[in-house]
Scaffold this active site. Structure first.
Site, PDB file in Angstrom:
ATOM      1  N   LEU A  35       0.814  -1.217   0.000  1.00 37.57           N
ATOM      2  CA  LEU A  35       0.000   0.000   0.000  1.00 37.57           C
ATOM      3  C   LEU A  35       0.843   1.261   0.000  1.00 37.57           C
ATOM      4  O   LEU A  35       0.425   2.300  -0.493  1.00 37.57           O
ATOM      5  CB  LEU A  35      -0.938   0.007   1.220  1.00 37.57           C
ATOM      6  CG  LEU A  35      -1.981  -1.113   1.288  1.00 37.57           C
ATOM      7  CD1 LEU A  35      -2.732  -1.051   2.616  1.00 37.57           C
ATOM      8  CD2 LEU A  35      -2.944  -1.022   0.121  1.00 37.57           C
ATOM      9  N   GLY A  36       2.034   1.189   0.575  1.00 35.54           N
ATOM     10  CA  GLY A  36       2.892   2.364   0.630  1.00 35.54           C
ATOM     11  C   GLY A  36       4.113   2.100   1.489  1.00 35.54           C
ATOM     12  O   GLY A  36       4.184   1.123   2.236  1.00 35.54           O
ATOM     13  N   GLY A  77       7.303   4.148   3.925  1.00 36.42           N
ATOM     14  CA  GLY A  77       7.730   5.354   4.616  1.00 36.42           C
ATOM     15  C   GLY A  77       9.194   5.244   4.987  1.00 36.42           C
ATOM     16  O   GLY A  77       9.908   4.336   4.540  1.00 36.42           O
ATOM     17  N   PHE A 102      10.475   4.462   7.877  1.00 39.21           N
ATOM     18  CA  PHE A 102      10.805   3.386   8.806  1.00 39.21           C
ATOM     19  C   PHE A 102       9.980   2.127   8.594  1.00 39.21           C
ATOM     20  O   PHE A 102      10.137   1.166   9.343  1.00 39.21           O
ATOM     21  CB  PHE A 102      10.606   3.854  10.251  1.00 39.21           C
ATOM     22  CG  PHE A 102      11.348   5.122  10.574  1.00 39.21           C
ATOM     23  CD1 PHE A 102      12.659   5.288  10.206  1.00 39.21           C
ATOM     24  CD2 PHE A 102      10.703   6.162  11.236  1.00 39.21           C
ATOM     25  CE1 PHE A 102      13.342   6.453  10.500  1.00 39.21           C
ATOM     26  CE2 PHE A 102      11.377   7.331  11.529  1.00 39.21           C
ATOM     27  CZ  PHE A 102      12.708   7.485  11.160  1.00 39.21           C
ATOM     28  N   ASP A 157       2.949  14.871  12.371  1.00 39.06           N
ATOM     29  CA  ASP A 157       3.107  14.735  10.924  1.00 39.06           C
ATOM     30  C   ASP A 157       1.754  14.812  10.216  1.00 39.06           C
ATOM     31  O   ASP A 157       1.380  13.910   9.470  1.00 39.06           O
ATOM     32  CB  ASP A 157       3.805  13.416  10.602  1.00 39.06           C
ATOM     33  CG  ASP A 157       4.397  13.392   9.195  1.00 39.06           C
ATOM     34  OD1 ASP A 157       4.526  14.477   8.588  1.00 39.06           O
ATOM     35  OD2 ASP A 157       4.720  12.301   8.708  1.00 39.06           O
TER      36      ASP A 157
END
Length: 252
Positions: free
Chosen positions: A112-113, A115, A117, A230
Site C-alpha cells: 500500500l505504501g 515510509g 521506517f 506529521d
C-alpha cells in the site's frame, strides 16, 4: 470599468452550451440570474463578489448558515468514544505466519505504501477481515525505538477518527502493527490524483471536521496528551463511508 458594468449579463443564462462558469473575485454587483448555468452554480464560483444580491445570493447565505450550523453541531456534540477502551494485552494475537499468509508473503502486489521506517501491506486474515500490516524496517534504529511506545500508546487510544489498532506481532527478526484497513486510501490520492472523483465542498468539510475531532481527542480527551507531529494528506485515511481517520502519529 465603471460601476454600471460590474454586473452579470442576463444573456449568459441563455447560453445553453455553457455548463460551468467561475465568476469568483471579480467585484461584481447586482442580481444573480436564476436560469441556465446559474441554476446550479455553487458558492465556490461566486466568492469575492460582496455586492451580489437576489435569489441566488439568498441561497448562498442559507448554504453558509447550514455549514456553520453543521460545524457547530459536530464540534459541540460529545466526543464519540467506544466504551471499554482496551489495552494492548486485550488485543487478539496474530502470528507471523498468519501475516505471511494474509499478505501473500508480503507480496509487492499487496504493498500500500512505504515510509522512512516501514512498509504497509494489505492483507486478508483467515476470518475474512481485511487489514493493513505496517512492517517496520529493523535496520532502522529509530523504528526499533518507537515500536514499543507506539504499540503502547496506540493500543490505549480508541476514537472514531483514529485508525484502529487490531494487533501487534513482534519477534527478534520481525515487528509489525496490524491496523484497520481503509479501502478509500489516503486524502492525498483524492486531492491530487486525476483518476479519483472530485471531492465536493460537503465532503471536504466533513474530512476537515473528522481531522479536527481526532486532534481534539488527542490533545484534550485522552488521559495523556498526544501530539500528532506529521499532519499531512497522506496521513489522513478514508474508510468505506469516506470518514477520515488519522494515522502515523509520529508520537511524542
Amino acid at each position: 470599468m465603471t460601476c454600471q458594468e460590474l454586473y452579470i449579463p442576463k444573456s449568459l443564462a441563455n447560453l445553453k452550451y455553457l455548463v460551468e462558469l467561475n465568476l469568483s473575485y471579480n467585484e461584481l454587483e447586482g442580481e444573480i440570474p436564476a436560469d441556465g448555468v446559474f441554476s446550479n452554480i455553487t458558492i465556490q464560483y461566486l466568492v469575492g463578489n460582496k455586492e451580489l444580491c437576489g435569489a441566488r445570493s439568498l441561497a448562498l447565505i442559507c448554504t453558509c448558515l447550514c455549514i456553520i450550523i453543521f460545524i457547530y453541531w459536530r464540534c459541540t456534540k460529545p466526543t464519540s468514544l467506544i466504551p471499554g477502551t482496551p489495552s494492548m494485552k486485550e488485543y487478539c494475537a496474530i502470528s507471523y505466519y498468519e501475516l505471511v499468509r494474509a499478505t501473500q508473503n508480503f507480496s509487492e502486489s499487496n504493498l500500500l505504501g512505504t515510509g522512512g521506517f516501514s512498509s504497509v501491506f494489505k492483507g486478508e486474515l483467515s476470518n475474512g477481515t481485511f487489514v493493513a500490516v505496517k512492517v517496520l524496517n529493523l535496520n532502522s534504529e529509530e523504528a526499533l525505538k518507537t515500536f514499543d511506545s507506539e504499540c503502547m500508546v496506540l493500543g490505549m487510544m480508541w476514537h472514531r477518527n483514529l485508525v484502529k489498532v487490531i494487533s501487534a506481532c513482534s519477534n527478534l527478526d520481525f515487528k509489525a502493527i496490524v491496523l484497520q484497513f481503509m479501502p478509500n486510501g489516503n486524502l492525498e490520492r483524492w486531492i491530487h490524483s486525476s483518476t479519483t472523483p472530485y471531492l465536493n465542498l460537503v465532503q471536504r468539510l466533513k474530512v476537515v471536521l473528522d481531522v479536527v475531532l481526532g486532534l481534539e481527542y488527542l490533545h484534550h480527551h485522552h488521559h495523556q496528551v498526544v501530539l500528532h507531529c506529521d499532519i499531512k494528506p497522506s496521513n489522513v485515511l478514508l474508510d468505506e463511508e469516506m470518514n477520515a481517520h488519522l494515522s502515523d502519529l509520529g508520537i511524542i
